[in-house]
Design an enzyme around this catalytic site. Sequence first.
Site, PDB file in Angstrom:
ATOM      1  N   HIS A   1      -5.164  23.754 -15.476  1.00  0.00           N
ATOM      2  CA  HIS A   1      -3.906  24.809 -16.468  1.00  0.00           C
ATOM      3  C   HIS A   1      -3.928  26.568 -15.567  1.00  0.00           C
ATOM      4  O   HIS A   1      -3.802  27.516 -16.398  1.00  0.00           O
ATOM      5  CB  HIS A   1      -3.907  24.885 -17.618  1.00  0.00           C
ATOM      6  CG  HIS A   1      -2.855  24.176 -18.578  1.00  0.00           C
ATOM      7  ND1 HIS A   1      -3.079  24.013 -19.634  1.00  0.00           N
ATOM      8  CD2 HIS A   1      -2.269  23.047 -18.402  1.00  0.00           C
ATOM      9  CE1 HIS A   1      -2.460  22.836 -20.278  1.00  0.00           C
ATOM     10  NE2 HIS A   1      -2.035  22.071 -19.367  1.00  0.00           N
TER      11      HIS A   1
ATOM     12  N   ASP B   1      -0.263  11.245 -15.713  1.00  0.00           N
ATOM     13  CA  ASP B   1      -0.904  12.061 -15.982  1.00  0.00           C
ATOM     14  C   ASP B   1      -2.208  12.584 -15.525  1.00  0.00           C
ATOM     15  O   ASP B   1      -2.618  12.739 -16.078  1.00  0.00           O
ATOM     16  CB  ASP B   1      -0.357  13.013 -17.320  1.00  0.00           C
ATOM     17  CG  ASP B   1      -0.451  14.408 -17.797  1.00  0.00           C
ATOM     18  OD1 ASP B   1      -0.442  15.125 -16.788  1.00  0.00           O
ATOM     19  OD2 ASP B   1      -0.472  14.679 -18.579  1.00  0.00           O
TER      20      ASP B   1
ATOM     21  N   ASP C   1      -1.403   3.637  -5.529  1.00  0.00           N
ATOM     22  CA  ASP C   1      -1.637   2.044  -5.397  1.00  0.00           C
ATOM     23  C   ASP C   1      -1.716   1.854  -6.226  1.00  0.00           C
ATOM     24  O   ASP C   1      -1.048   0.813  -6.487  1.00  0.00           O
ATOM     25  CB  ASP C   1      -2.937   1.899  -4.416  1.00  0.00           C
ATOM     26  CG  ASP C   1      -2.715   2.628  -2.744  1.00  0.00           C
ATOM     27  OD1 ASP C   1      -1.555   2.600  -2.700  1.00  0.00           O
ATOM     28  OD2 ASP C   1      -3.446   1.864  -2.094  1.00  0.00           O
TER      29      ASP C   1
ATOM     30  N   ASP D   1       0.799  -1.041  -0.076  1.00  0.00           N
ATOM     31  CA  ASP D   1      -0.043   0.094   0.014  1.00  0.00           C
ATOM     32  C   ASP D   1       1.049   1.240  -0.201  1.00  0.00           C
ATOM     33  O   ASP D   1       1.686   0.983   1.169  1.00  0.00           O
ATOM     34  CB  ASP D   1      -0.661  -0.156   1.358  1.00  0.00           C
ATOM     35  CG  ASP D   1      -2.089   1.620   1.553  1.00  0.00           C
ATOM     36  OD1 ASP D   1      -2.805   1.213   0.953  1.00  0.00           O
ATOM     37  OD2 ASP D   1      -1.529   2.323   2.195  1.00  0.00           O
ATOM     38  N   ILE D   2       0.796   2.023  -1.331  1.00  0.00           N
ATOM     39  CA  ILE D   2       1.226   3.561  -1.114  1.00  0.00           C
ATOM     40  C   ILE D   2       0.897   4.479   0.011  1.00  0.00           C
ATOM     41  O   ILE D   2      -0.269   4.483  -0.043  1.00  0.00           O
ATOM     42  CB  ILE D   2       1.703   3.493  -1.886  1.00  0.00           C
ATOM     43  CG1 ILE D   2       2.040   2.954  -3.192  1.00  0.00           C
ATOM     44  CG2 ILE D   2       2.460   5.559  -2.609  1.00  0.00           C
ATOM     45  CD1 ILE D   2       3.126   2.393  -3.226  1.00  0.00           C
TER      46      ILE D   2
ATOM     47  N   GLU E   1       6.794  19.186 -20.516  1.00  0.00           N
ATOM     48  CA  GLU E   1       5.924  18.528 -21.241  1.00  0.00           C
ATOM     49  C   GLU E   1       4.839  19.061 -21.822  1.00  0.00           C
ATOM     50  O   GLU E   1       3.698  19.415 -23.020  1.00  0.00           O
ATOM     51  CB  GLU E   1       5.117  17.340 -19.856  1.00  0.00           C
ATOM     52  CG  GLU E   1       4.242  16.400 -21.023  1.00  0.00           C
ATOM     53  CD  GLU E   1       2.805  17.194 -20.697  1.00  0.00           C
ATOM     54  OE1 GLU E   1       1.775  16.551 -20.481  1.00  0.00           O
ATOM     55  OE2 GLU E   1       2.481  18.083 -20.228  1.00  0.00           O
TER      56      GLU E   1
END
Length: 320
Positions: A290, A203, A309, A44-45, A174
């Site tokens: 943005h 992203d 996760d 688990d993050i 990017e």
Amino acid sequence: MIRRPQRRTLCALTASAALTLAFAGAAGAQPGSGGAAARAEAPDIPVAAVQQHLKEFQTLAEQNGGNRAHGEPGYRASLDYVKGKLDDAGFETDIQEFTSGGKTGYNLIADWPRGGSAADGTVMTGAHLDSVPAGAGINDNGSGSAGVLQTALAVAEANLEPAKHLRFAWWGAEEHGMVGSSSYVESLQQGELDGIDAYLNFDMIGSPNAGHFVYNEDPSLEKVFTDWFAAKDVPTEASKETDGRSDHVPFQDAGVPVGGSFTGAGYTKSQEQADKWGGTAGEPYDPCYHSACDDLSNVDEKALDLHSDAIAHAVWQLSS
């Protein structure tokens, strides 16, 4: 994440049938030299750790003119922050320079030195680190950058020895038309491109009016994500807003299988989507897309936690 640019088309390659079969069987494949560590389920993050990276990005923007844009000091400060974390964790890091709009840009590449070598195939995971000049870019794309960073740190904490080589990347410029990732892909020899089994792109993964989208460019990689979200009772949709608009595109054009997940940008959430995901119909997934208001207040913690996760799950599964 950028609006659709005019972009070069790189020489397209045909992904081998063997790669497709390998990914289709990834969930049940026997691990290679990675042993027990590679078979382990992804950890688990901790979302608090991901949010701490976002706080650092916000602070670095505030200390450097209010943004982390290409060619501005806030971008380089963000790159140095990420590199320091990775160096301390034992990654082999490399800063690659390129030029765009008369300004020097930077990519950060981090290779995990344990487990499989590039000859075993590479699983590459990336996110763009730059913001637009209008603001700090905490959802776009501090969120993806932070999620990928914390996954890389989890690899180090687990002392993972995967069967395949793991490489992580943070792209510059990017927002100028995928310049950093295009520069990287164009720098690779044919054999190096052929050796990338998958490129996973993240992203915007913390949109405040979040949807739950999965890249559908490669069916086998798409399934890695859709199955995982389904197991958590989270319905997904194919990601259309990312088509041609983020750093997976140069890899895709070069024949590398691509995948990833996404929580939405400037498109509007429908009533049907609000019924299944929550949030507000008739509003953008990210109302601050943005804009200067894309700051720490512009992130949904649950979406950030879930998609962080998902990154770890894909890295663990595909590298074993």
